[in-house]
Design a protein around this motif. Structure first.
Motif, mmCIF file in Angstrom:
data_model
loop_
_atom_site.group_PDB
_atom_site.id
_atom_site.type_symbol
_atom_site.label_atom_id
_atom_site.label_comp_id
_atom_site.label_asym_id
_atom_site.label_seq_id
_atom_site.Cartn_x
_atom_site.Cartn_y
_atom_site.Cartn_z
ATOM 1 N N ALA A 131 -7.990 -1.390 -0.711
ATOM 2 C CA ALA A 131 -6.961 -0.917 0.039
ATOM 3 C C ALA A 131 -6.858 0.691 -0.211
ATOM 4 O O ALA A 131 -6.801 1.553 0.917
ATOM 5 N N LEU A 132 -6.720 0.946 -1.187
ATOM 6 C CA LEU A 132 -6.571 2.145 -1.740
ATOM 7 C C LEU A 132 -7.822 3.199 -1.479
ATOM 8 O O LEU A 132 -7.901 4.298 -1.021
ATOM 9 N N THR B 155 1.311 4.936 -2.507
ATOM 10 C CA THR B 155 0.457 4.716 -3.445
ATOM 11 C C THR B 155 -0.757 5.803 -3.678
ATOM 12 O O THR B 155 -1.125 6.762 -4.542
ATOM 13 N N ALA B 156 -1.218 5.551 -2.195
ATOM 14 C CA ALA B 156 -2.555 6.428 -2.278
ATOM 15 C C ALA B 156 -2.182 8.054 -2.263
ATOM 16 O O ALA B 156 -2.969 8.857 -2.552
ATOM 17 N N THR C 115 1.386 -9.377 2.358
ATOM 18 C CA THR C 115 1.992 -9.574 3.699
ATOM 19 C C THR C 115 1.678 -8.146 4.439
ATOM 20 O O THR C 115 1.639 -7.207 3.624
ATOM 21 N N LYS C 116 2.116 -8.043 5.750
ATOM 22 C CA LYS C 116 1.855 -7.047 6.426
ATOM 23 C C LYS C 116 2.753 -5.858 6.122
ATOM 24 O O LYS C 116 2.522 -4.603 6.056
ATOM 25 N N ASN C 117 4.314 -6.407 5.792
ATOM 26 C CA ASN C 117 5.407 -5.150 5.248
ATOM 27 C C ASN C 117 4.865 -4.769 3.697
ATOM 28 O O ASN C 117 5.665 -3.945 3.597
ATOM 29 N N SER C 118 3.842 -4.971 3.311
ATOM 30 C CA SER C 118 3.305 -4.482 2.107
ATOM 31 C C SER C 118 2.610 -2.959 2.084
ATOM 32 O O SER C 118 2.344 -2.589 1.221
ATOM 33 N N PHE D 60 4.587 -3.062 -8.490
ATOM 34 C CA PHE D 60 4.974 -2.751 -7.079
ATOM 35 C C PHE D 60 5.907 -3.876 -6.567
ATOM 36 O O PHE D 60 5.911 -4.982 -6.781
ATOM 37 N N ASP D 61 6.936 -3.300 -6.154
ATOM 38 C CA ASP D 61 8.138 -4.054 -5.893
ATOM 39 C C ASP D 61 8.269 -4.152 -4.202
ATOM 40 O O ASP D 61 9.119 -4.761 -3.792
ATOM 41 N N ALA D 62 7.524 -3.778 -3.485
ATOM 42 C CA ALA D 62 7.441 -4.159 -2.067
ATOM 43 C C ALA D 62 6.001 -4.626 -1.637
ATOM 44 O O ALA D 62 5.422 -4.425 -0.418
#
Length: 346
Positions: A303-304, A262-263, A252-255, A239-241
């Motif tokens: 999260a997913l 991905t979902a 962080t929130k911007n992730s 994951f690059d972000a």
């Protein structure tokens, strides 16, 4: 008157002969006495310096030549005793010499055997020490293995507790969806919609609740789409972000945008199962890092799942700082090592 003439010359010759004969007898008598009595010791026993029968025979021959009749010297008990004693002495000396030689040989053999025994004992002692060292190392390795197993079990229990706590907190904070929206989500998960390309050239995928998500072909999303299309299993995709602060268990929130993408992609391939693997940098305790990496990967799974992905399709793993991809002595390297990977399972 008759006159008789006496031959005085004849008488003188006869007297002279008698004298000579007497001297000869006296000489041989003295010689006989000397032979039989002069060699006697204080006890009156004769002493013979005869060491062998050959010498005795020689003396007898000489006496015979002189006209003296004597007993055979070799028949005398004393001569035989002297000869036997001399022979025994010679034999004893030879035996003593042989015994001395054998003693030297035996002493040399015993010394060599003693040296060999000492060498064998030293070798046995060295082997025993090496065996004890190896047994100690085996015991230490078994202890480390048991400790790792116990630590892993503890980490699993703690991670499950953290996941449960996070899940409970998120569910309490999230608004309950309407019945129609829940029905729509279930229908969308059963029959996922194909990706569509919008005017910007991005492909649009849908979440299980029907929400459209634009997915780029670059970076993590592009690599995940290619892996899903060709079923590239057992290949880590980073994951690059998704960003984590040092020591933080939540990104962080911007992730969130990459988690949503991905979902959506996983929703497009409902038969695919994935492994989410967490990593940390080398800062801090290794046990805490392992627990932290497992917590991060578990957060990603949760999260997913909240976006509608079936939890049974997702496995998690945390390896801490055991698999770095960059040096931990720089900030950039530590940032690279704090990562989450997604791997398609067989």
């Amino acid at each position: 008157m008759d006159c008789y003439m006496v031959d005085t010359q004849e008488d003188e010759n006869s007297l002279f002969e008698y004298l000579i004969t007497g001297l000869v007898i006296l000489f041989f008598g003295g010689l006989y006495y000397f032979i039989n009595h002069v060699g006697d010791d204080a006890t009156g026993q004769p002493i013979y310096a005869v060491s062998s029968s050959s010498n005795a025979n020689a003396a007898t021959a000489a006496l015979s030549t002189a006209g003296v009749v004597s007993a055979d010297v070799s028949d005398k008990p004393d001569v035989k005793q002297a000869s036997d004693d001399t022979t025994k002495a010679d034999t004893t000396q030879v035996a003593e010499g042989d015994s001395a030689g054998n003693a030297v040989k035996l002493a040399t053999t015993n010394t060599d055997q003693q040296k060999a025994d000492e060498a064998n004992q030293q070798a046995i002692a060295a082997l025993a020490a090496e065996k004890a060292k190896l047994l100690g190392e085996v015991t230490a390795l078994r202890s480390d293995r048991d400790e790792l197993i116990a630590t892993n079990d503890e980490l699993i229990v703690e991670a499950e507790a953290v996941i449960k706590q996070l899940s409970t907190t998120k569910q309490a904070a999230a608004p309950q969806p309407a019945l129609a929206q829940s029905t729509k989500a279930q229908s969308a998960q059963t029959e996922p919609q194909a990706a569509q390309t919008n005017n910007a050239g991005l492909q649009s995928y849908q979440l299980p609740d029907g929400t459209a998500v634009n997915v780029t072909d670059q970076g993590f999303e592009g690599l995940l789409k290619q892996a899903l299309e060709v079923r590239a299993t057992n290949t880590p995709i980073i994951f690059d972000a998704i960003y984590f602060e040092s020591g933080a268990s939540e990104p962080t929130k911007n992730s969130q945008s990459q988690i949503t993408a991905t979902a959506a992609l996983m929703n497009g391939y409902p038969e695919v199962h994935v492994l989410i693997k967490g990593h940390t940098d080398g800062t801090g305790d290794s046990r805490n890092n392992t627990l932290l990496s497992l917590t991060r990967s578990s957060y990603m799974k949760n999260a997913l799942v909240k976006l509608g992905i079936d939890a049974r399709r997702i496995n998690v793993q945390g390896v801490g700082s055991l698999e770095p991809i960059a040096p931990n002595d720089t900030e950039e390297g530590r940032n690279a090592n704090r990562r989450i990977e997604l791997i398609l399972n067989d």
